[in-house]
Structure formats: structure tokens, C-alpha cells
Design a protein around this motif. Structure first.
Motif, PDB file in Angstrom:
ATOM      1  N   GLY A   1       0.813  -1.296  -0.268  1.00 30.56           N
ATOM      2  CA  GLY A   1      -0.295  -0.078   0.343  1.00 30.56           C
ATOM      3  C   GLY A   1       1.257   1.474  -0.582  1.00 30.56           C
ATOM      4  O   GLY A   1       0.451   1.787  -0.593  1.00 30.56           O
ATOM      5  N   TYR A   2       1.945   0.881   1.153  1.00 31.82           N
ATOM      6  CA  TYR A   2       2.501   2.262   0.651  1.00 31.82           C
ATOM      7  C   TYR A   2       3.867   2.571  -0.401  1.00 31.82           C
ATOM      8  O   TYR A   2       3.565   3.726  -1.007  1.00 31.82           O
ATOM      9  CB  TYR A   2       3.607   1.827   1.450  1.00 31.82           C
ATOM     10  N   TYR A   3       4.207   1.862  -0.721  1.00 34.06           N
ATOM     11  CA  TYR A   3       4.533   1.781  -2.018  1.00 34.06           C
ATOM     12  C   TYR A   3       3.435   2.449  -3.582  1.00 34.06           C
ATOM     13  O   TYR A   3       3.948   3.153  -4.444  1.00 34.06           O
ATOM     14  CB  TYR A   3       5.325   0.176  -2.291  1.00 34.06           C
ATOM     15  N   ALA A   4       2.228   1.863  -4.002  1.00 33.90           N
ATOM     16  CA  ALA A   4       1.604   2.237  -4.432  1.00 33.90           C
ATOM     17  C   ALA A   4       1.057   3.961  -4.076  1.00 33.90           C
ATOM     18  O   ALA A   4       1.179   4.329  -5.276  1.00 33.90           O
ATOM     19  CB  ALA A   4       0.305   1.101  -5.118  1.00 33.90           C
ATOM     20  N   ALA A   5       1.143   3.754  -3.230  1.00 32.13           N
ATOM     21  CA  ALA A   5       0.426   5.508  -2.650  1.00 32.13           C
ATOM     22  C   ALA A   5       1.316   6.171  -2.988  1.00 32.13           C
ATOM     23  O   ALA A   5       1.381   7.610  -3.961  1.00 32.13           O
ATOM     24  CB  ALA A   5       0.008   5.699  -1.120  1.00 32.13           C
ATOM     25  N   MET A   6       2.500   5.902  -3.341  1.00 32.66           N
ATOM     26  CA  MET A   6       4.116   6.726  -3.998  1.00 32.66           C
ATOM     27  C   MET A   6       4.024   7.027  -4.768  1.00 32.66           C
ATOM     28  O   MET A   6       4.187   8.139  -5.260  1.00 32.66           O
ATOM     29  CB  MET A   6       5.439   5.875  -3.289  1.00 32.66           C
ATOM     30  N   THR A   7       3.204   5.773  -5.603  1.00 29.98           N
ATOM     31  CA  THR A   7       3.384   6.618  -6.955  1.00 29.98           C
ATOM     32  C   THR A   7       2.134   7.393  -7.152  1.00 29.98           C
ATOM     33  O   THR A   7       2.530   7.815  -8.547  1.00 29.98           O
ATOM     34  CB  THR A   7       3.116   5.603  -8.051  1.00 29.98           C
ATOM     35  N   LEU A   8       1.147   7.489  -7.055  1.00 30.24           N
ATOM     36  CA  LEU A   8       0.543   8.306  -6.584  1.00 30.24           C
ATOM     37  C   LEU A   8       0.610  10.540  -6.237  1.00 30.24           C
ATOM     38  O   LEU A   8      -0.140  10.873  -6.080  1.00 30.24           O
ATOM     39  CB  LEU A   8      -1.003   8.237  -6.754  1.00 30.24           C
ATOM     40  N   ILE A   9       1.764  10.124  -4.862  1.00 31.27           N
ATOM     41  CA  ILE A   9       1.575  11.333  -4.171  1.00 31.27           C
ATOM     42  C   ILE A   9       1.979  12.500  -5.022  1.00 31.27           C
ATOM     43  O   ILE A   9       3.205  12.397  -5.909  1.00 31.27           O
ATOM     44  CB  ILE A   9       2.421  11.092  -2.891  1.00 31.27           C
ATOM     45  N   THR A  10       1.781  13.623  -4.766  1.00 33.20           N
ATOM     46  CA  THR A  10       1.576  14.607  -5.299  1.00 33.20           C
ATOM     47  C   THR A  10       2.306  16.404  -5.018  1.00 33.20           C
ATOM     48  O   THR A  10       3.036  17.509  -4.900  1.00 33.20           O
ATOM     49  CB  THR A  10       0.977  15.560  -6.275  1.00 33.20           C
ATOM     50  N   GLY A  11       2.307  16.048  -3.326  1.00 30.56           N
ATOM     51  CA  GLY A  11       2.575  17.268  -1.955  1.00 30.56           C
ATOM     52  C   GLY A  11       3.283  16.423  -0.758  1.00 30.56           C
ATOM     53  O   GLY A  11       2.714  14.740  -0.783  1.00 30.56           O
ATOM     54  N   PRO A  12       3.222  17.490  -0.488  1.00 30.99           N
ATOM     55  CA  PRO A  12       4.008  16.878   1.109  1.00 30.99           C
ATOM     56  C   PRO A  12       2.840  16.814   2.374  1.00 30.99           C
ATOM     57  O   PRO A  12       3.508  15.733   2.594  1.00 30.99           O
ATOM     58  CB  PRO A  12       4.473  18.581   1.612  1.00 30.99           C
ATOM     59  N   GLU A  13       1.500  16.680   1.985  1.00 31.38           N
ATOM     60  CA  GLU A  13       0.622  16.066   2.821  1.00 31.38           C
ATOM     61  C   GLU A  13       0.623  14.972   2.398  1.00 31.38           C
ATOM     62  O   GLU A  13       0.569  13.813   3.094  1.00 31.38           O
ATOM     63  CB  GLU A  13      -0.191  16.871   2.516  1.00 31.38           C
ATOM     64  N   LEU A  14       0.065  14.483   1.667  1.00 28.74           N
ATOM     65  CA  LEU A  14       0.910  13.379   1.307  1.00 28.74           C
ATOM     66  C   LEU A  14       1.800  12.427   1.303  1.00 28.74           C
ATOM     67  O   LEU A  14       1.658  11.688   2.019  1.00 28.74           O
ATOM     68  CB  LEU A  14      -0.124  12.561  -0.389  1.00 28.74           C
ATOM     69  N   LEU A  15       2.755  13.010   1.265  1.00 27.96           N
ATOM     70  CA  LEU A  15       3.851  12.099   1.551  1.00 27.96           C
ATOM     71  C   LEU A  15       4.049  11.742   2.854  1.00 27.96           C
ATOM     72  O   LEU A  15       4.147  11.040   3.213  1.00 27.96           O
ATOM     73  CB  LEU A  15       4.863  13.550   0.917  1.00 27.96           C
ATOM     74  N   ILE A  16       3.535  12.866   3.884  1.00 30.54           N
ATOM     75  CA  ILE A  16       3.820  12.382   5.834  1.00 30.54           C
ATOM     76  C   ILE A  16       2.824  11.882   5.894  1.00 30.54           C
ATOM     77  O   ILE A  16       3.149  10.690   6.497  1.00 30.54           O
ATOM     78  CB  ILE A  16       3.831  13.890   5.996  1.00 30.54           C
ATOM     79  N   ALA A  17       1.283  11.701   4.926  1.00 29.07           N
ATOM     80  CA  ALA A  17       0.501  10.626   5.852  1.00 29.07           C
ATOM     81  C   ALA A  17       0.953   9.629   4.819  1.00 29.07           C
ATOM     82  O   ALA A  17      -0.038   8.534   6.085  1.00 29.07           O
ATOM     83  CB  ALA A  17      -0.675  11.022   4.395  1.00 29.07           C
ATOM     84  N   ALA A  18       1.474   8.940   3.994  1.00 29.25           N
ATOM     85  CA  ALA A  18       2.236   7.543   3.745  1.00 29.25           C
ATOM     86  C   ALA A  18       2.953   7.126   5.121  1.00 29.25           C
ATOM     87  O   ALA A  18       3.245   5.924   4.757  1.00 29.25           O
ATOM     88  CB  ALA A  18       2.349   7.251   2.482  1.00 29.25           C
ATOM     89  N   GLN A  19       3.457   7.563   5.564  1.00 32.23           N
ATOM     90  CA  GLN A  19       4.994   7.765   6.599  1.00 32.23           C
ATOM     91  C   GLN A  19       4.015   6.265   7.061  1.00 32.23           C
ATOM     92  O   GLN A  19       4.597   5.014   7.698  1.00 32.23           O
ATOM     93  CB  GLN A  19       5.690   8.276   7.233  1.00 32.23           C
ATOM     94  N   PRO A  20       3.240   6.603   7.875  1.00 28.84           N
ATOM     95  CA  PRO A  20       2.649   5.414   8.993  1.00 28.84           C
ATOM     96  C   PRO A  20       2.764   3.921   8.522  1.00 28.84           C
ATOM     97  O   PRO A  20       3.299   2.687   8.550  1.00 28.84           O
ATOM     98  CB  PRO A  20       1.329   5.862   8.960  1.00 28.84           C
ATOM     99  N   LEU A  21       2.071   3.919   6.816  1.00 24.54           N
ATOM    100  CA  LEU A  21       2.339   2.201   6.767  1.00 24.54           C
ATOM    101  C   LEU A  21       3.877   1.951   6.277  1.00 24.54           C
ATOM    102  O   LEU A  21       4.379   0.555   6.757  1.00 24.54           O
ATOM    103  CB  LEU A  21       1.953   2.369   4.949  1.00 24.54           C
ATOM    104  N   ASN A  22       4.597   2.844   5.997  1.00 23.85           N
ATOM    105  CA  ASN A  22       6.159   2.461   5.175  1.00 23.85           C
ATOM    106  C   ASN A  22       6.144   2.007   7.241  1.00 23.85           C
ATOM    107  O   ASN A  22       7.418   1.171   7.463  1.00 23.85           O
ATOM    108  CB  ASN A  22       6.891   3.725   6.114  1.00 23.85           C
TER     109      ASN A  22
END
Length: 407
Positions: free
Chosen positions: A304-325
Motif C-alpha cells: 500500500g505504501y509503495y503504491a501510494a508513493m506512485t500517486l503522491i503529488t504533495g508534501p501532505e500525502l507524503l507525510i500521511a503515507a509514512q505510518p504505512l511505511n
């Protein structure tokens, strides 16, 4: 694989209904040792390239081959020394020797003025000294520590790696490059002191409780290769994805997202900090859920984290994905270690082999990093490949259910 009977046996052991542990180390002592051993190379490894350049005038090519030889030495030591400790069923004296080697390494690097001398010290002293953390976890397994205890101690090692690199760079920035070496020597002395106390406590425990029958110790000591192969391959793949993702994060942030470089450090720092509570939660859940189930949740989080990173466009989503990582790597680091120890009856070999999956994974990550941009997908393509690899690892590890020996 662990079964309900295995978990029941561990519970009985903790309640005093089974033979006591081989050592009388207290949780506080073990935690203190984990913090010190984690700091030992969390202070050195992240700034080693800087030391080579600043103290010995190494060029870029020199740094590359020196680090390669140093890591190769660590790879060999991580298998050889723990396996030797397995045969002797003694992990604390080799652990003490690792502390002494670290002290010698710090002293040699402090007085060395030529790069060849530093290289010899890193290979002969540094590679074997880096086995210390593996030996500590091998000792815990030998002492019949519950998986939840092992995972909690692993969280302390993670904390050391959060604190170590910024502490090292602060010291070097304030007092000069060479100033980190006395600090490393002081940590090595602390490691030797905690290990000496653990040895003394073990002697006291052994004087009260005789050693188990060697025939009992020998039972079930075969390594089940059919189960080990998919597990090792799966963990190499998972470690490779983590290494690749960390390596390209700065380029992804600056070139793909167009953000300042600081956001790369913020994202990785948040993930590292969240890994500690994740490990503590995983330790509690390990008392009720199987290693396979917990690891599956981690692999799914990784995909889920790696898939989300392919779609991220800004800093907010970048930080929001880190709990998955954080959950992903927490399960890889915590459950992975206990899974290897469950599957491989020799604690030293199990810990050393798990440690080396990270080293091999770092090598494999180079292929992933090259493939993303090489296929025309840019740095987000690296994360896309990582998602596929993490899913394949989930399948590989799942196959071990069918090849694991019956309890």
C-alpha cells in the motif's frame, strides 16, 4: 512455525513451570545493552564515508571500494562468528570480544593517518565488531526470551538508530570529524561493561541451576531448508524494497515532487520515529497472533505504501503515507528476527542470517533503482517496482507455511 503449544510452552516457562532461562539478565540490563549496541554503529556507519574523506583524503572511488570491502567483511562475520557461538552455546563472551574490537577500531582510526591502515582496521576489526547486535538477540533466544520481548528490545535498537546519526553529525560539526571516535570508544566501553555484568549474572544462575541435558539441547537442531529458502528469499526482497525506497527518497522529493530537500529528511525521520511505537504494538500483538499473520499485515502495508508513493503529488500525502511505511518495516525488522529464530534452531545462525538479508537486499536494491528510471517511469517507477516486489515477497513467505515442519 510457532503453534499454540509453542506459545503455551513459552508462557509456562515465564511462569516458572519450565526450566529457567540460561541467563539471569534483567529486562533493564538487556534494554541497556540493546541501546548501547544499537548506538555503537548508529554513530559510525552513517558518517563513515565522511570520515574516510575528511581524515584520510579518500576520493569518491576510494569511498566506494572501502565501503564494499567493509560490508563484505561484515557479511562473512555475521555468519561465521554467530555459528561459532552456536557450537559453543556461548554468545556473551563473543559479544564481549565485539566490544573490545570496537574499542580497538576507534583507537586505530584515531591514530591512523593513511587510508590503507584505516581499511585494514575496518575489515579486521570493524566487520567482526558489527556482529554485536546479532549476538545479543542470539543470547536472548538462548535464554528463552519470548518473541514479544525480542521485538521490544528491537524497538530500542531502532531508537538508537534514530538518535545516533543526528548525534554523530552534531558532534562532528561542533568538534571536528575525529571527535566522534572517542565517543565511539566510550560506547564500546559501556558495551563491554553491560556484557560483563550479563556474564556474571549467568555464572550465578548456572551455579544454582545445572545446565540442561545435552541430549535435550541436541533435539530438533536440524535446519529445515525447505522452509528457510522461501523465507530468506522473501526477506531479501523486502529489505531490497526498503533500501531502494530510502535511497531514492531525496531524488523523488526534489525531482518528482519539486519540493525542497528537507522534505525527504522529514518523511524518513517521521517513518523512523513511528517505527518504534509500531514495534511495541507488534510485540503485544505477537502474544495473540502468529508471526505469519503479523508479517502479512506488514507486507500489505508495504504494498500500500509503495503504491501510494506512485500517486503522491504533495508534501501532505507524503507525510500521511509514512505510518504505512513504519508498520511495514516494523514487521520486517521485529517479526522477521523472531521468525528466523523460530525456523532455525541455532540462535546465532538465525540472527546472523537475518542480518545478512539486509546486506543482500541493499545489493539487490541497485537493480530496482536502475529499473525504474530505465523503463521510463522515473523515480516513482522505483516505488511501483517495490510494490510488485513486496507482493511477491508476501507470496514467497506464505509458501513457507506448506514447507515448515509440523510442530
Amino acid at each position: 512455525m510457532r503453534t499454540g503449544q509453542d506459545q503455551s510452552a513459552e508462557t509456562k516457562s515465564r511462569r516458572g513451570l519450565a526450566p529457567p532461562a540460561a541467563t539471569a539478565a534483567t529486562p533493564l540490563l538487556t534494554s541497556s545493552a540493546a541501546l548501547c549496541w544499537g548506538l555503537q554503529f548508529a554513530l559510525l556507519n552513517p558518517v563513515l564515508a565522511l570520515l574516510l574523506v575528511g581524515l584520510y583524503d579518500a576520493g569518491p572511488a576510494d569511498v566506494g571500494w572501502v565501503l564494499a570491502i567493509y560490508n563484505a567483511s561484515g557479511f562473512v562475520a555475521a555468519l561465521g562468528i554467530p555459528s561459532w557461538a552456536d557450537r559453543r552455546r556461548d554468545y556473551l563472551r563473543p559479544l564481549l570480544a565485539c566490544g573490545a574490537l570496537t574499542l580497538a577500531l576507534a583507537g586505530t582510526l584515531a591514530i591512523a593517518t593513511a587510508l590503507p591502515v584505516a581499511v585494514v582496521a575496518l575489515v579486521v576489526l570493524g566487520g567482526p565488531a558489527g556482529v554485536g547486535v546479532s549476538l545479543l538477540f542470539a543470547e536472548m533466544k538462548h535464554a528463552k526470551a519470548a518473541p514479544s520481548e525480542v521485538i521490544n528490545v528491537r524497538a530500542i535498537v531502532s531508537f538508537a538508530w534514530v538518535a545516533g546519526p543526528p548525534l554523530a553529525t552534531f558532534i562532528m560539526g561542533s568538534l571536528g570529524n575525529r571527535a566522534i571516535l572517542p565517543v565511539l570508544a566510550a560506547v564500546a566501553l559501556l558495551n563491554m561493561a553491560t556484557t560483563a555484568v550479563m556474564i556474571a549474572k549467568r555464572r550465578t544462575a548456572n551455579s544454582v541451576e545445572p545446565d540442561p541435558d545435552p541430549a535435550i539441547l541436541a533435539s530438533g537442531q536440524s535446519v529445515h531448508r525447505r522452509a528457510v529458502v522461501p523465507i530468506v528469499a522473501g526477506f531479501v526482497a523486502l529489505q531490497a524494497t526498503n533500501s531502494a525506497a530510502v535511497s531514492v527518497m531525496s531524488l523523488f522529493v526534489t525531482e518528482r515532487l519539486g519540493l525542497p530537500l528537507v522534505w525527504s529528511g522529514v518523511a524518513l525521520g517521521i517513518s523512523a520515529l513511528l517505527e518504534i511505537p509500531a514495534l511495541l504494538v507488534i510485540g503485544k500483538l505477537s502474544r495473540r497472533l502468529s508471526s505469519q499473520a503479523l508479517l502479512a499485515t506488514g507486507c500489505i502495508a508495504g504494498v500500500g505504501y509503495y503504491a501510494a508513493m506512485t500517486l503522491i503529488t504533495g508534501p501532505e500525502l507524503l507525510i500521511a503515507a509514512q505510518p504505512l511505511n513504519a508498520w511495514f518495516f516494523g514487521t520486517v525488522a521485529g517479526i522477521g528476527l523472531t521468525l528466523f529464530q523460530d525456523l532455525i534452531p541455532r540462535p546465532g545462525l538465525a540472527s546472523g542470517l537475518f542480518t545478512n538479508t539486509r546486506r543482500i537486499g541493499a545489493i539487490v536494491s541497485g537493480v530496482i533503482i536502475a529499473a525504474g528510471p530505465g523503463l521510463g517511469f522515473g523515480y516513482q517507477g522505483v516505488f511501483g517496482i517495490c510494490a510488485i516486489v513486496a507482493f511477491a515477497a508476501l507470496i514467497l513467505i506464505g509458501l513457507s507455511r506448506n514447507t515448515a515442519p509440523a510442530a
